[in-house]
Design a protein around this motif. Structure first.
Motif, short mmCIF file in Angstrom:
data_model
loop_
_atom_site.label_atom_id
_atom_site.label_comp_id
_atom_site.label_asym_id
_atom_site.label_seq_id
_atom_site.Cartn_x
_atom_site.Cartn_y
_atom_site.Cartn_z
N SER A 79 75.60 10.75 13.96
CA SER A 79 76.68 10.69 14.94
C SER A 79 76.34 11.51 16.18
N ALA A 80 75.74 12.66 15.98
CA ALA A 80 75.37 13.53 17.12
C ALA A 80 74.33 12.84 18.00
N PHE A 81 73.36 12.20 17.38
CA PHE A 81 72.32 11.54 18.16
C PHE A 81 72.79 10.24 18.80
N ASP A 82 73.87 9.67 18.29
CA ASP A 82 74.42 8.45 18.89
C ASP A 82 75.27 8.74 20.13
N GLN A 83 75.63 10.00 20.35
CA GLN A 83 76.55 10.34 21.43
C GLN A 83 75.94 10.14 22.82
N GLY A 84 74.68 10.35 22.98
CA GLY A 84 74.04 10.13 24.27
C GLY A 84 74.01 11.35 25.17
N LEU A 85 73.41 11.16 26.33
CA LEU A 85 73.15 12.26 27.26
C LEU A 85 74.39 12.97 27.79
N GLU A 86 75.52 12.29 27.84
CA GLU A 86 76.72 12.93 28.39
C GLU A 86 77.34 13.93 27.42
N SER A 87 76.86 13.97 26.20
CA SER A 87 77.42 14.86 25.18
C SER A 87 76.71 16.21 25.17
N ASP A 88 77.50 17.28 25.11
CA ASP A 88 76.93 18.63 24.97
C ASP A 88 76.17 18.78 23.66
N VAL A 89 76.70 18.17 22.60
CA VAL A 89 76.06 18.26 21.29
C VAL A 89 74.68 17.61 21.34
N TYR A 90 74.61 16.42 21.91
CA TYR A 90 73.33 15.71 22.02
C TYR A 90 72.33 16.53 22.82
N CYS A 91 72.76 17.06 23.95
CA CYS A 91 71.86 17.86 24.80
C CYS A 91 71.42 19.13 24.10
N TRP A 92 72.31 19.74 23.29
CA TRP A 92 71.97 20.97 22.58
C TRP A 92 70.82 20.73 21.60
N PHE A 93 70.81 19.56 20.97
CA PHE A 93 69.75 19.25 20.02
C PHE A 93 68.37 19.23 20.69
N PHE A 94 68.33 18.83 21.95
CA PHE A 94 67.05 18.73 22.64
C PHE A 94 66.71 19.94 23.50
N ALA A 95 67.62 20.90 23.57
CA ALA A 95 67.38 22.09 24.39
C ALA A 95 66.39 23.04 23.73
N ASP A 96 66.25 22.97 22.42
CA ASP A 96 65.40 23.90 21.69
C ASP A 96 64.80 23.17 20.49
N ASP A 97 63.55 23.52 20.16
CA ASP A 97 62.89 22.87 19.03
C ASP A 97 63.56 23.16 17.69
N GLY A 98 64.22 24.31 17.57
CA GLY A 98 64.83 24.69 16.31
C GLY A 98 66.29 24.28 16.15
N SER A 99 66.81 23.50 17.09
CA SER A 99 68.24 23.16 17.06
C SER A 99 68.64 22.34 15.84
N VAL A 100 67.84 21.38 15.47
CA VAL A 100 68.18 20.54 14.31
C VAL A 100 68.18 21.39 13.04
N LYS A 101 67.20 22.26 12.93
CA LYS A 101 67.13 23.16 11.76
C LYS A 101 68.34 24.09 11.73
N LYS A 102 68.75 24.60 12.90
CA LYS A 102 69.93 25.46 12.97
C LYS A 102 71.17 24.70 12.51
N TYR A 103 71.30 23.46 12.96
CA TYR A 103 72.46 22.63 12.60
C TYR A 103 72.50 22.43 11.08
N ILE A 104 71.35 22.10 10.51
CA ILE A 104 71.27 21.88 9.06
C ILE A 104 71.63 23.15 8.31
N ASN A 105 71.07 24.29 8.73
CA ASN A 105 71.39 25.56 8.08
C ASN A 105 72.86 25.91 8.23
N ALA A 106 73.42 25.65 9.40
CA ALA A 106 74.84 25.92 9.62
C ALA A 106 75.70 25.05 8.70
#
Length: 149
Positions: A79-106
């Motif tokens: 769902s997060a990756f389907d949101q697209g560029l206008e989404s803060d969540v989507y952009c957060w995932f690509f702002a840092d290499d460890g974002s996906v891992k942080k999301y999973i750990n959270a």
């Protein structure tokens, strides 16, 4: 299952089975079982709890929403990756290499919400009483000139 729940289960098993003085395996079996359980409880108490990651509030809200709606972790990531560029969540995932891992750990281990910064530091033009908008424009010009060189 958390570490505490695991230790409680081991202790309950120990208490429930310690009362039997003999069993179908012979007298020495319960002594060995009790010793093994005491050892297992000791090891379980030494386990480290996973550390909670620190995430922005909008990511915490995203996780809360998806858990409330019954999503799995995979569904929430999709769902997060389907949101697209206008989404803060989507952009957060690509702002840092460890974002996906942080999301999973959270998602799996819990999280702490990042504290918002209370103060903003303006450059020395603002300190000398200059117009704030002028300071921002000056800062933008300096930043642009750094990009161009």
């Amino acid at each position: 299952m958390t570490k505490d729940e695991y230790v409680k289960k081991l202790k309950k098993y120990y208490d429930d089975h310690k009362l039997k003085e003999t069993d179908s395996y012979g007298e020495g079996y319960t002594d060995g079982l009790a010793e093994a359980l005491v050892y297992a409880i000791g090891l379980a108490e030494k386990l480290d709890e996973p550390k909670k990651v620190v995430i922005p509030e909008f990511i915490a809200n995203d996780i809360k929403y998806h858990k409330k709606c019954g999503y799995t972790l995979l569904g929430a990531l999709g769902s997060a990756f389907d949101q697209g560029l206008e989404s803060d969540v989507y952009c957060w995932f690509f702002a840092d290499d460890g974002s996906v891992k942080k999301y999973i750990n959270a998602w799996n281990n819990g999280y702490e919400v990042e504290k918002e910064k209370k103060y903003r530091v303006l450059n020395d033009l603002a300190i000398r009483g200059a117009d704030v908008n002028k300071c921002i424009r000056e800062n933008a010009k300096l930043t642009q000139s750094r990009w161009l060189t």
